[in-house]
Write a protein that holds these residues in place. Sequence first.
Motif, short mmCIF file in Angstrom:
data_model
loop_
_atom_site.label_atom_id
_atom_site.label_comp_id
_atom_site.label_asym_id
_atom_site.label_seq_id
_atom_site.Cartn_x
_atom_site.Cartn_y
_atom_site.Cartn_z
N UNK A 141 -4.76 -4.84 -83.68
CA UNK A 141 -4.74 -6.34 -83.80
C UNK A 141 -3.60 -6.79 -83.45
N UNK A 142 -4.19 -7.60 -82.89
CA UNK A 142 -3.14 -9.24 -82.49
C UNK A 142 -3.36 -9.94 -83.67
N UNK A 143 -2.12 -11.13 -83.70
CA UNK A 143 -2.13 -12.36 -84.58
C UNK A 143 -3.96 -12.98 -84.15
N UNK A 144 -3.41 -13.03 -83.04
CA UNK A 144 -4.78 -14.40 -82.68
C UNK A 144 -5.62 -13.61 -82.91
N UNK A 145 -5.57 -12.22 -81.79
CA UNK A 145 -7.07 -11.12 -82.54
C UNK A 145 -7.23 -11.35 -83.65
N UNK A 146 -6.88 -11.58 -85.13
CA UNK A 146 -7.01 -11.40 -86.61
C UNK A 146 -7.34 -12.91 -87.20
N UNK A 147 -6.67 -13.59 -86.33
CA UNK A 147 -7.39 -15.40 -86.68
C UNK A 147 -8.45 -16.08 -86.20
N UNK A 148 -8.70 -15.03 -84.87
CA UNK A 148 -10.43 -15.73 -84.64
C UNK A 148 -11.31 -14.72 -85.12
N UNK A 149 -10.65 -13.35 -85.34
CA UNK A 149 -11.43 -12.93 -86.49
C UNK A 149 -11.60 -13.18 -87.95
N UNK A 150 -11.15 -13.81 -88.40
CA UNK A 150 -10.63 -14.59 -89.97
C UNK A 150 -12.02 -16.00 -89.63
N UNK A 151 -11.60 -16.71 -88.43
CA UNK A 151 -12.04 -18.36 -88.07
C UNK A 151 -13.61 -17.37 -88.04
N UNK A 152 -13.97 -16.25 -87.58
CA UNK A 152 -15.73 -16.20 -87.03
C UNK A 152 -16.10 -15.64 -88.31
N UNK A 153 -15.45 -14.99 -89.26
CA UNK A 153 -16.33 -14.54 -89.94
C UNK A 153 -16.57 -15.49 -91.31
N UNK A 154 -15.35 -16.55 -91.65
CA UNK A 154 -15.13 -17.42 -92.39
C UNK A 154 -16.52 -18.34 -92.45
N UNK A 155 -17.18 -18.16 -91.20
CA UNK A 155 -18.05 -19.27 -90.22
C UNK A 155 -19.39 -18.43 -91.03
#
Length: 156
Positions: free
Chosen positions: A50-64
Amino acid sequence: MGVVGAASAALLLSVVPRFEGVVYRGYLDPVGIPTKCMGDTHDVVVGQPYSDGECRESLETQLIAHAEPVLKCTPGLKGRTYQLAAAVSFAYNIGASAYCGSSTARRFNSGDWRGACRAINESDAGRPQWVTSGGRVLPGLVKRRAEERELCERGL
């Protein structure tokens, strides 16, 4: 992260990766749960990069995805930066349903702010809680709960 406000979002985006670690591939966590990036257990392919961008998006999505039910079951946290950040981090790790049924949530709802923060890592009997996975105490969870409690107690 407008769901929690800018200050809580900034805290979450800094503390959750520190608690979870960052792994740019799908892997099995210490008790065998497929996980990726920063603790995300959704739609994981073990071994997939997973790329850094995918991981950041994943974190934001899961935090929401965790913040919304936290605010629904403990609406008094709205506008309480530190307590909300601690509650969302806690829910991110144990699950929103477990959080909403916890003594922490019940105490927030009754206005017992200090008791709610204490219940993140300590039972009414004074024993550690929420620090096990797969039936064993994990040192990382002990540390995380202590830091979530400390965050929660800020400003009280």
